[in-house]
Every structure is written in C-alpha cells, then in structure tokens.
Design an enzyme around this catalytic site. Structure first.
Site, PDB file in Angstrom:
ATOM      1  N   CYS A 244       1.028  -1.353  -0.265  1.00 42.77           N
ATOM      2  CA  CYS A 244       0.604   0.267   0.067  1.00 42.77           C
ATOM      3  C   CYS A 244       1.290   1.286  -0.482  1.00 42.77           C
ATOM      4  O   CYS A 244       0.661   1.922   1.128  1.00 42.77           O
ATOM      5  CB  CYS A 244      -0.580  -0.447   1.436  1.00 42.77           C
ATOM      6  N   PRO A 247       2.203   7.842  -0.510  1.00 42.64           N
ATOM      7  CA  PRO A 247       2.599   8.311  -1.154  1.00 42.64           C
ATOM      8  C   PRO A 247       3.706   8.279  -1.429  1.00 42.64           C
ATOM      9  O   PRO A 247       4.206   9.307  -2.280  1.00 42.64           O
ATOM     10  CB  PRO A 247       2.329   9.607  -0.717  1.00 42.64           C
ATOM     11  N   GLY A 248       4.857   7.286  -1.031  1.00 46.28           N
ATOM     12  CA  GLY A 248       6.085   6.403  -1.342  1.00 46.28           C
ATOM     13  C   GLY A 248       6.649   7.024  -0.848  1.00 46.28           C
ATOM     14  O   GLY A 248       8.030   6.706  -0.778  1.00 46.28           O
ATOM     15  N   ASP A 267      -0.938   0.593  -5.630  1.00 51.96           N
ATOM     16  CA  ASP A 267      -0.869   1.921  -4.729  1.00 51.96           C
ATOM     17  C   ASP A 267      -3.184   0.586  -5.784  1.00 51.96           C
ATOM     18  O   ASP A 267      -3.220   1.346  -6.431  1.00 51.96           O
ATOM     19  CB  ASP A 267      -0.991   2.404  -4.256  1.00 51.96           C
ATOM     20  N   ASP A 315       1.677  -1.367   4.765  1.00 52.41           N
ATOM     21  CA  ASP A 315       0.818  -0.618   5.890  1.00 52.41           C
ATOM     22  C   ASP A 315      -0.346   0.016   5.618  1.00 52.41           C
ATOM     23  O   ASP A 315      -0.019   0.376   4.373  1.00 52.41           O
ATOM     24  CB  ASP A 315       2.175   1.086   4.886  1.00 52.41           C
ATOM     25  N   CYS A 368      -0.741   3.860  11.219  1.00 49.10           N
ATOM     26  CA  CYS A 368      -0.091   4.834  11.581  1.00 49.10           C
ATOM     27  C   CYS A 368      -1.690   5.180  12.790  1.00 49.10           C
ATOM     28  O   CYS A 368      -2.200   5.951  12.797  1.00 49.10           O
ATOM     29  CB  CYS A 368      -0.201   5.978  10.526  1.00 49.10           C
TER      30      CYS A 368
END
Length: 429
Positions: A244, A247-248, A267, A315, A368
């Site tokens: 996933c 944004p990298g 993604d 992630d 997160c």
C-alpha cells in the site's frame, strides 16, 4: 465538518487566495479543527441559542465563522481589533450580512469574559482537549495510564521532520546546509537520517529539496524501512513488495537503504501512485528493478506474477488515530463503526499477502493508529490462525529505543513521534 478531508478541501480554497495569505489560512483551518469542540463549547456559552452544526448550512457556516474568530482571539497573534473586524466583515462573503451584529456581539463578549469562561470550563477532557466522546473512551480503554498525554499530544501540531537521502548526503552535512540557509534544525536520535526543523518551511525553500537531497517524513514512519530490511545487508536481487505504497515515503526510504532491491509498489489509487513515481523521480531512485502497479493488494490474482517475495511491507489502511496532531480533521471524520471495519480490511490484506511470502521471509505490518483493534488484535488473531507465521520480535538493541510492547508488536504513542504500530512476522521454513 461536512465530511470532506482537509487534504481535499484546503487546496481548493488556497487556489483562490493570495500567496501571502495562504499560511494564515492554513493555520486558521488546522487550528479551528484542532480546537473544534472546545471552541464550540465556548460559543454555546456566548450565544443565547446555540447554532446548529448540521442540517442547516447557513447556521453551520455561521458557527464555523464564529469559531475562527474565537480561535484568533485565543490562540493567534492577530491584533484583537483586527480579528473581530475581519470576522464580522466575512459575514458579507457568506451572504449573511444580517448576522454581523451577532458575530460582533459574541466576539466582543468573549474579549470581556475570556478569563471567567476559561475558569468555568467543565472537567471533561473530551471538551478541553477537543475529541469526540467515543474516541476518548477508546483511548482510555486501550491506554489507561497514557490517555491524558495522548490527548494532549494530539492537540500539539507535529514538528516538520526531514529524512535525508542516504545515497546523496549524510544527515550531518545536510544540517550544515540548513544552518547556512538560516534554518534551525537538529538531528534526531531514533533514526539516523532524521532532522527536525525548529519551524516549518516551504519544502522548496529547503536546500536541495528539488534535487532529491531530502524528503519530509516523521521519525515513526522512518522506522519502517530499517525494520523490514533487518539483517538483509546489501543483498542483490532481494524481492520486496510495498503493498500500500502511496504517497511513497517508505518506498523511497527502502530504495535509499537498499538500491539493489527488486521492488514492486502497489496502490489501489492510480493518482496516488503517480505521487510515488514523482517522489522516486525527484530522489533519483527510478530504475528498471522498480515496478509501480495500480492494483488492490488484497486481490493478488489480478496482479501477482507468481514469484514469491523475500520481504513484504503491509502499511495497511487505518483510522489514522496516531497522526491526529498532523491531521486534526481525523477526529471529526472518523466514526466508531469505522474501526472494526478497518480491522477487517487489514485482516483481509494479511491473509491475501501471506501466501506471497517466501519461507523464511519477513512481513512488516504497520499502521499509523494507536487503537489496539487495528494493531495487536489484528496481528494476534493472524498468528493464532496461521501455523507457519511467527512473531519476529523487534528486540535488537538498535531497534528498541522507541515504543512500548503491544502484543506481538510495538506501539508508539504520539508525542516525540507520530503514533504508530509495528509488528514483524517471519514465515516458517
């Protein structure tokens, strides 16, 4: 407050504003969302009849306008007379000129009674720390000793953290470049490439940003790549999946640490995947062993080439409860029912990706989030139901200067870093 994320809504507003006003607009929007519930409580004390926050667009907009005025008076360095005058004048922009007198009266009254209103605040952390009731209760349940400092940390804007590109410049050398540019910063101890700025700056004002010397990434997120590449060395041809990726930031960090990786970055969102490509291009990390693919990691039949991976980074999509200090809109966008639904998605990704891992390989699960439903509960359930999965303890001396034990993994509570959860699993040989 109508349901769109700040990340989506704010750029549209900034596009129609003067460049010199954009920093103020951003600070006002983030600040009001951070203090939303406390400011609403204060407004209710100042109004003879509370305004409706939902169901009546005119009243909802007027309420938010009053909150922006209160926030300026309470927390910004705007001269009070200017805060009142400009907030009152904004009634015209909302097509609510008749409300000018009301807004003026509320803000003037706050100026007169601020001390008494503050002293009379209820002993309710959901109000004083501006969180939804359900979220406070869940944080208390998961972290009975730590919940007060978690709520307090969520109310403090997160500092701007950089990750130097190891392939281009050591952190110490980049610190000197920052100093020469008049930007105060310090190197952080928990991640060797991490630098914290004393004050946030536009990324394009950072020395060498456009040339790929540095990226913006919190320390907690900078832990992912070293955890996944643990004991990998500089092995040529290591196959790695970033499931996933957008944004990298973690994708790029993996390649900075191990440029010989055969890396696939997935993604679901093609537009967000383009951000991964842009980041890799800026950092000089694009090469023929990096494959970017728009696909759902949970449906390998649609994208997998049949060759197993040595390392997988999962992630996973989550509530974002660990990064509220950077995204205060999360408090108002999330609902209690979201948490078990997200845990279900995380478990689905776990089950789909595990068969793609080589025997002896490592999977790093990351969110997160500070909610245990999305962290240790997901991992513990997977370990119980998967005979060839075993926890690979994050217990090396270089790895445990951060976080607390949480089931088979480690949790980072927001404060010195963003809130995060990590668990590393090894597939039996």
């Amino acid at each position: 407050m109508a349901g769109q994320s700040l990340e989506q809504a704010l750029p549209k507003a900034l596009a129609g504003s003067k460049p010199q006003d954009q920093g103020f607009i951003r600070a006002l929007c983030y600040g009001v969302l951070r203090e939303q519930r406390l400011l609403t409580h204060l407004s209710n004390q100042l109004l003879s009849r509370p305004l409706k926050s939902k169901g009546n667009r005119g009243q909802a907009e007027l309420l938010q306008l009053i909150l922006t005025g209160l926030f300026q008076l309470r927390s910004m360095r705007v001269p009070p007379h200017a805060a009142v005058a400009e907030t009152v004048a904004a009634c015209n922009s909302l097509g609510q000129a008749r409300a000018r007198g009301l807004v003026n009266a509320v803000l003037r009254r706050y100026q007169r009674e601020a001390d008494q209103l503050t002293a009379a605040l209820p002993d309710n952390p959901a109000i004083t720390q501006s969180h939804p009731d359900w979220m406070v209760e869940l944080i208390k349940q998961d972290w009975p000793r730590d919940w007060p400092r978690i709520l307090a940390a969520n109310q403090e804007p997160g500092p701007m953290i950089l990750r130097t590109n190891k392939r281009r410049i050591p952190a110490g050398d980049y610190l000197q470049q920052l100093s020469a540019a008049g930007i105060k910063a310090t190197v952080l101890p928990d991640a060797p490439q991490a630098i914290q700025l004393e004050e946030a700056v536009d990324v394009h004002n950072l020395p060498g940003f456009d040339e790929g010397l540095v990226s913006v990434q919190d320390v907690a997120a900078q832990l992912a790549a070293p955890l996944l590449l643990h004991n990998a060395g500089e092995t040529s041809g290591l196959r790695l999946l970033d499931a996933c990726a957008a944004p990298g930031g973690k994708t790029a960090h993996l390649l900075e640490l191990q440029p010989q990786l055969q890396l696939t970055a997935l993604d679901k969102d093609a537009e967000r995947l383009q951000r991964v490509a842009d980041n890799l291009q800026r950092l000089g990390l694009n090469h023929d062993q990096v494959k970017l693919q728009a696909a759902d990691a949970g449906d390998p039949d649609d994208w997998w080439d049949g060759m197993a991976y040595d390392r997988i980074l999962l992630d996973a999509p989550c509530s974002g409860s660990g990064v509220i200090r950077r995204h205060p809109d999360i408090k108002w966008l999330r609902r209690p029912a979201d948490i078990p639904q997200l845990a279900g998605q995380q478990s689905r990704l776990f089950r789909a990706l595990w068969p793609l891992l080589n025997p002896g390989g490592l999977l790093l699960y990351a969110t997160c989030s500070i909610f245990k439903t999305e962290g240790e509960a997901v991992v513990d359930a997977f370990l119980e139901s998967t005979p060839d999965a075993q926890a690979d303890a994050i217990d090396q001396p270089s790895e445990i200067s951060w976080g607390v034990t949480s089931g088979a993994g480690r949790a980072i509570l927001p404060g010195a870093m963003d809130g995060f959860f990590y668990a590393r699993l090894r597939k039996a040989v």
